[in-house]
Design a protein around this motif. Structure first.
Motif, PDB file in Angstrom:
ATOM      1  N   LEU A 194     -40.918 -25.091   4.871  1.00  0.00           N
ATOM      2  CA  LEU A 194     -41.425 -24.654   3.574  1.00  0.00           C
ATOM      3  C   LEU A 194     -40.694 -23.438   3.020  1.00  0.00           C
ATOM      4  CD1 LEU A 194     -43.708 -24.989   1.402  1.00  0.00           C
ATOM      5  CD2 LEU A 194     -45.043 -23.364   2.750  1.00  0.00           C
ATOM      6  N   TYR A 195     -40.450 -22.445   3.885  1.00  0.00           N
ATOM      7  CA  TYR A 195     -39.970 -21.149   3.410  1.00  0.00           C
ATOM      8  C   TYR A 195     -38.574 -21.180   2.794  1.00  0.00           C
ATOM      9  CZ  TYR A 195     -43.627 -17.989   5.117  1.00  0.00           C
ATOM     10  OH  TYR A 195     -44.791 -17.299   5.293  1.00  0.00           O
ATOM     11  N   PHE A 196     -37.743 -22.091   3.211  1.00  0.00           N
ATOM     12  CA  PHE A 196     -36.343 -22.057   2.770  1.00  0.00           C
ATOM     13  C   PHE A 196     -36.087 -22.796   1.459  1.00  0.00           C
ATOM     14  CE2 PHE A 196     -34.996 -21.956   7.501  1.00  0.00           C
ATOM     15  CZ  PHE A 196     -35.143 -20.592   7.537  1.00  0.00           C
ATOM     16  N   TYR A 197     -36.993 -23.652   1.030  1.00  0.00           N
ATOM     17  CA  TYR A 197     -36.573 -24.744   0.158  1.00  0.00           C
ATOM     18  C   TYR A 197     -36.387 -24.392  -1.309  1.00  0.00           C
ATOM     19  CZ  TYR A 197     -36.565 -27.673   4.180  1.00  0.00           C
ATOM     20  OH  TYR A 197     -36.237 -28.201   5.402  1.00  0.00           O
ATOM     21  N   ASN A 198     -37.149 -23.478  -1.853  1.00  0.00           N
ATOM     22  CA  ASN A 198     -36.846 -23.022  -3.220  1.00  0.00           C
ATOM     23  C   ASN A 198     -35.497 -22.309  -3.248  1.00  0.00           C
ATOM     24  OD1 ASN A 198     -39.056 -23.510  -5.335  1.00  0.00           O
ATOM     25  ND2 ASN A 198     -40.250 -22.823  -3.575  1.00  0.00           N
TER      26      ASN A 198
END
Length: 352
Positions: A194-198
């Motif tokens: 989740l944390y990396f995707y933006n």
């Protein structure tokens, strides 16, 4: 009365000559194996498949030419350049602690076929950290590099989300209980899934406009590694649940951690990207974060709890899914890994 959750876990012994390698007598966190990597005697059929998939993606960042990115960096808008720097700062921090923490997870795993996967996982995180460093040292002007590496020290939103994950990892290190281990596994899953995707989408967005294409190629390599890490921990967590681990990680705790992660991801991405980057805005950030979070919950067999939003970056994800099969990502999330192409097959961005 003693609480079973307060009983400290014991790491597997380094040398266990009297161990029993019978697959029927091992679990992920229980058993008494010799620790020999006899991959012809396994319990978890998915583990050697993951190993082969992860090994097939060997790559080193120096093979990517960032010469043009140095010039492109000067042509970015002030907002794009700021976002580029801050996102790199965030990524290099998290993959640095991943490199350190994965061995802490592996130390308690009793199935050698999974331990070897986690060893490759840690190695790949080291490559990712090196890659971000290589990008910073190659593209960012010398006078700004130190600032980029340590942006988290002065940015309260960035500091908060880095500290959240680091504290979860540190708590288990200091008190290795089953409950704390469960939180580490979910924290790891959120970081990888989740944390990396933006941030990844930001780099793909620039590349779709013929900017920073070398950086985006490095991100594609990293992105493909992260897909395998997500699948690895999906299998890991599902098999642990089947092995009576559920009582150590109640569903409400998983949902609580997901809510915190979604909030942190949205606040940070809206701050660094906001409405000032062509092709991205706060609405698309919000939609994409909900979309990814619901997907990750479903992968764990849990009901999604976030608003049902479409994927606003489907066109950018198609850019990331290299390999010629049209949708490599879909194959990654099958029960078995059915498609994986070596990093050497990654082409440039001339087809965009």
């Amino acid at each position: 009365m003693s609480d079973v959750r307060k009983e400290l876990m014991k790491p597997r012994p380094i040398f266990n000559p009297n161990g029993n390698d019978d697959p029927a007598k091992r679990g992920i966190l229980y058993g008494d194996t010799t620790n020999i990597f006899n991959l012809n005697v396994i319990k978890y059929e998915w583990a050697p498949k993951m190993y082969r998939a992860m090994m097939a993606n060997f790559w080193i960042p120096e093979t990517v030419d960032l010469t043009q990115d140095v010039q492109d960096y000067k042509e970015l808008t002030d907002d794009e350049r700021q976002a580029y720097d801050e996102i790199l700062s965030f990524l290099v921090f998290l993959d640095s602690i991943q490199t350190t923490n994965i061995p802490n997870i592996a130390a308690y795993v009793k199935a050698p076929e999974i331990t070897i996967d986690l060893s490759i996982h840690a190695y790949q995180e080291a490559i990712h950290s090196q890659s971000y460093g290589y990008t910073i040292e190659s593209v960012v002007p010398p006078e700004k590099r130190e600032e980029v590496y340590y942006w988290w020290r002065k940015d309260p939103i960035l500091f908060e989300r880095n500290k959240y994950i680091a504290d979860i990892y540190q708590k288990f290190l200091e008190e290795p209980t089953m409950e704390n281990y469960g939180e580490v596994l979910i924290g790891n899953y959120l970081l990888e899934g989740l944390y990396f995707y933006n941030g990844f989408m930001f780099f793909y967005n620039l590349a779709s406009r013929n900017l920073m294409q070398g950086t985006a190629d490095i991100i594609r390599y990293i992105n493909r590694d992260e897909f395998t890490h997500v699948i690895l921990f999906e299998h890991f967590l599902k098999d642990l649940t089947d092995e009576n681990f559920k009582k150590y990680l109640p569903k409400d705790k998983v949902y609580e951690m997901f809510k915190i992660a979604v909030d942190q991801e949205q606040r940070f991405s809206k701050k660094v990207i906001g409405n000032n980057i062509l092709g991205m805005n706060e609405k698309s950030i919000e939609d994409y974060t909900y979309y990814i979070a619901n997907d990750r919950l479903k992968r764990l067999g849990l009901e999604p709890i976030f608003p049902d939003r479409p994927n606003p970056y489907e066109h950018l994800e198609r850019i990331a899914d290299v390999g010629g099969e049209g949708n490599v990502k879909a194959n990654f999330f099958e029960a078995t890994v059915t498609s994986y192409n070596q990093a050497s097959a990654v082409e440039g961005w001339d087809e965009i």
